[in-house]
Scaffold this motif. Structure first.
Motif, PDB file in Angstrom:
ATOM      1  N   GLU A  46       0.782  -0.969   0.002  1.00 20.57           N
ATOM      2  CA  GLU A  46      -0.102  -0.069  -0.045  1.00 20.57           C
ATOM      3  C   GLU A  46       0.902   1.208   0.054  1.00 20.57           C
ATOM      4  OE1 GLU A  46      -2.415   0.005   3.662  1.00 20.57           O
ATOM      5  OE2 GLU A  46      -0.818  -0.114   5.099  1.00 20.57           O
ATOM      6  N   LEU A  47       0.393   2.251  -0.662  1.00 20.12           N
ATOM      7  CA  LEU A  47       1.073   3.389  -0.928  1.00 20.12           C
ATOM      8  C   LEU A  47       0.884   4.336   0.674  1.00 20.12           C
ATOM      9  CD1 LEU A  47       2.167   5.873  -2.376  1.00 20.12           C
ATOM     10  CD2 LEU A  47       0.075   6.609  -2.905  1.00 20.12           C
ATOM     11  N   VAL A  48       2.147   4.637   1.073  1.00 17.98           N
ATOM     12  CA  VAL A  48       2.361   5.491   2.371  1.00 17.98           C
ATOM     13  C   VAL A  48       2.507   6.808   2.119  1.00 17.98           C
ATOM     14  CG1 VAL A  48       3.772   5.862   4.476  1.00 17.98           C
ATOM     15  CG2 VAL A  48       3.223   3.228   3.553  1.00 17.98           C
ATOM     16  N   ALA A  49       3.445   7.288   1.320  1.00 21.79           N
ATOM     17  CA  ALA A  49       3.568   8.775   1.301  1.00 21.79           C
ATOM     18  C   ALA A  49       4.510   9.087  -0.080  1.00 21.79           C
ATOM     19  CB  ALA A  49       4.615   9.280   2.451  1.00 21.79           C
ATOM     20  N   GLY A  50       4.723  10.160  -0.723  1.00 23.84           N
ATOM     21  CA  GLY A  50       5.260  10.304  -1.752  1.00 23.84           C
ATOM     22  C   GLY A  50       5.703  11.580  -1.968  1.00 23.84           C
ATOM     23  N   VAL A  51       6.551  11.959  -3.119  1.00 24.04           N
ATOM     24  CA  VAL A  51       6.823  13.176  -3.698  1.00 24.04           C
ATOM     25  C   VAL A  51       6.379  13.328  -5.065  1.00 24.04           C
ATOM     26  CG1 VAL A  51       8.544  14.921  -4.308  1.00 24.04           C
ATOM     27  CG2 VAL A  51       8.705  13.482  -2.056  1.00 24.04           C
ATOM     28  N   PHE A  62      -4.039   7.249   7.124  1.00 26.43           N
ATOM     29  CA  PHE A  62      -3.487   6.522   8.221  1.00 26.43           C
ATOM     30  C   PHE A  62      -2.139   7.165   8.873  1.00 26.43           C
ATOM     31  CE2 PHE A  62      -3.877   3.573  11.399  1.00 26.43           C
ATOM     32  CZ  PHE A  62      -2.852   2.849  11.566  1.00 26.43           C
ATOM     33  N   VAL A  63      -1.423   7.757   7.973  1.00 27.61           N
ATOM     34  CA  VAL A  63      -0.102   8.308   8.421  1.00 27.61           C
ATOM     35  C   VAL A  63       0.091   9.689   8.541  1.00 27.61           C
ATOM     36  CG1 VAL A  63       1.117   5.988   7.484  1.00 27.61           C
ATOM     37  CG2 VAL A  63       1.231   8.406   6.271  1.00 27.61           C
ATOM     38  N   LYS A  64      -1.076  10.333   7.997  1.00 24.59           N
ATOM     39  CA  LYS A  64      -0.858  11.926   8.048  1.00 24.59           C
ATOM     40  C   LYS A  64      -0.562  12.400   9.332  1.00 24.59           C
ATOM     41  CE  LYS A  64      -4.613  13.520   6.205  1.00 24.59           C
ATOM     42  NZ  LYS A  64      -5.540  14.060   5.380  1.00 24.59           N
ATOM     43  N   ASP A  65       0.109  13.213   9.707  1.00 27.54           N
ATOM     44  CA  ASP A  65       0.375  14.021  10.771  1.00 27.54           C
ATOM     45  C   ASP A  65       1.357  13.140  11.541  1.00 27.54           C
ATOM     46  OD1 ASP A  65      -3.082  14.839  11.197  1.00 27.54           O
ATOM     47  OD2 ASP A  65      -1.206  16.050  10.340  1.00 27.54           O
ATOM     48  N   MET A  77      15.472  10.159  -0.341  1.00 29.51           N
ATOM     49  CA  MET A  77      14.321  10.582   0.061  1.00 29.51           C
ATOM     50  C   MET A  77      14.211  10.009   1.464  1.00 29.51           C
ATOM     51  SD  MET A  77      10.530  10.325  -1.721  1.00 29.51           S
ATOM     52  CE  MET A  77      10.336   8.541  -1.665  1.00 29.51           C
ATOM     53  N   PHE A  78      13.625  10.617   2.332  1.00 27.05           N
ATOM     54  CA  PHE A  78      13.476  10.174   3.750  1.00 27.05           C
ATOM     55  C   PHE A  78      11.981  10.045   4.206  1.00 27.05           C
ATOM     56  CE2 PHE A  78      17.974  10.487   4.832  1.00 27.05           C
ATOM     57  CZ  PHE A  78      18.481  11.564   4.225  1.00 27.05           C
ATOM     58  N   LEU A  79      11.895   9.088   5.140  1.00 34.23           N
ATOM     59  CA  LEU A  79      10.385   9.095   5.752  1.00 34.23           C
ATOM     60  C   LEU A  79      10.815   8.956   7.256  1.00 34.23           C
ATOM     61  CD1 LEU A  79       7.438   8.669   5.086  1.00 34.23           C
ATOM     62  CD2 LEU A  79       7.744   6.255   5.327  1.00 34.23           C
ATOM     63  N   GLN A  80      10.385  10.091   7.874  1.00 30.94           N
ATOM     64  CA  GLN A  80      10.478  10.387   9.263  1.00 30.94           C
ATOM     65  C   GLN A  80       9.183   9.692   9.820  1.00 30.94           C
ATOM     66  OE1 GLN A  80      13.047  11.409  11.456  1.00 30.94           O
ATOM     67  NE2 GLN A  80      11.463  10.662  13.105  1.00 30.94           N
ATOM     68  N   MET A  81       9.201   8.868  10.580  1.00 30.43           N
ATOM     69  CA  MET A  81       8.133   8.082  11.105  1.00 30.43           C
ATOM     70  C   MET A  81       7.943   8.448  12.640  1.00 30.43           C
ATOM     71  SD  MET A  81       7.961   4.652   8.793  1.00 30.43           S
ATOM     72  CE  MET A  81       9.390   4.030   9.436  1.00 30.43           C
ATOM     73  N   ASN A  82       6.705   9.196  13.107  1.00 26.19           N
ATOM     74  CA  ASN A  82       6.852   9.450  14.490  1.00 26.19           C
ATOM     75  C   ASN A  82       5.589   8.709  14.998  1.00 26.19           C
ATOM     76  OD1 ASN A  82       9.135  10.987  14.535  1.00 26.19           O
ATOM     77  ND2 ASN A  82       7.787  12.926  13.962  1.00 26.19           N
ATOM     78  N   ASN A  83       5.501   8.507  16.082  1.00 31.21           N
ATOM     79  CA  ASN A  83       4.106   7.925  17.086  1.00 31.21           C
ATOM     80  C   ASN A  83       4.081   6.643  16.521  1.00 31.21           C
ATOM     81  OD1 ASN A  83       2.138   7.697  18.909  1.00 31.21           O
ATOM     82  ND2 ASN A  83       0.770   8.943  17.503  1.00 31.21           N
ATOM     83  N   LEU A  84       4.940   5.966  16.125  1.00 32.89           N
ATOM     84  CA  LEU A  84       4.436   4.647  15.496  1.00 32.89           C
ATOM     85  C   LEU A  84       3.648   3.766  16.092  1.00 32.89           C
ATOM     86  CD1 LEU A  84       8.338   3.984  14.106  1.00 32.89           C
ATOM     87  CD2 LEU A  84       6.387   3.925  12.650  1.00 32.89           C
ATOM     88  N   LYS A  85       2.871   3.065  15.386  1.00 32.67           N
ATOM     89  CA  LYS A  85       1.938   1.975  15.896  1.00 32.67           C
ATOM     90  C   LYS A  85       2.120   0.618  15.365  1.00 32.67           C
ATOM     91  CE  LYS A  85      -1.650   5.633  15.241  1.00 32.67           C
ATOM     92  NZ  LYS A  85      -1.845   6.019  16.619  1.00 32.67           N
ATOM     93  N   PRO A  86       1.839  -0.603  16.192  1.00 36.47           N
ATOM     94  CA  PRO A  86       2.126  -1.574  15.544  1.00 36.47           C
ATOM     95  C   PRO A  86       1.535  -1.774  14.132  1.00 36.47           C
ATOM     96  CG  PRO A  86       1.374  -1.939  18.003  1.00 36.47           C
ATOM     97  CD  PRO A  86       1.389  -0.528  17.433  1.00 36.47           C
TER      98      PRO A  86
END
Length: 114
Positions: A46-51, A62-65, A77-86
Motif C-alpha cells: 500500500e502507498l504510504v507517502a510520496g513526492v 493513516f499516516v498523515k500528521d 528521500m527520507f521518511l520520518q515516522m513518529n508515534n509509530l503504531k504496531p
C-alpha cells in the motif's frame, strides 16, 4: 539502470520514531513520482507517502500528521515516522516511476512492538 536502496529500518516500540531512507541513483526530481509503500505479512502493498513534481508531498490518511516525507538532497528521500503504531509494521519499499517504467528497491523492515 535506476537503482533504489532503502535503509534505516529496525525494531521500535509503539510511540517511538524511526527514519528510513531511500538512496536513488539519479535525482528524485527526474521521475514522475517517487513513493514509499509498505507491505505487511499477508497484505497487499500500500502507498504510504510520496513526492510529486514540484515537490508536493502526499500522504495516506493513516499516516498523515505522523509521517513526513522529505528530500534533503536530490538523490535521497527520507521518511520520518513518529508515534509509530504496531499497524505500521511491514517492509517499506521505495518506488520511482518515469513514464511507463517503475523501479523498486529491495525494502527495509520496520517492526513496531506493542
Amino acid at each position: 539502470q535506476v537503482q533504489l536502496v532503502e535503509s534505516g529500518g529496525g525494531l521500535v516500540q509503539a510511540g517511538g520514531s524511526l527514519r528510513i531512507s531511500c538512496a536513488v541513483s539519479e535525482s528524485v526530481f527526474n521521475f514522475n513520482r517517487v513513493d514509499w509503500y509498505r507491505q505487511a505479512p499477508g497484505k497487499e502493498r500500500e502507498l504510504v507517502a510520496g513526492v510529486r513534481p514540484g515537490g508536493t508531498r502526499i500522504y495516506d490518511d493513516f499516516v498523515k500528521d505522523r509521517f513526513t516525507c522529505s528530500t534533503e538532497n536530490a538523490n535521497t528521500m527520507f521518511l520520518q515516522m513518529n508515534n509509530l503504531k504496531p499497524e505500521d509494521s511491514g517492509v517499506y519499499y521505495c518506488n520511482a516511476v518515469l513514464l511507463s517504467r517503475s523501479y523498486w528497491g529491495q525494502g527495509t523492515q520496520v517492526t513496531v512492538s506493542s
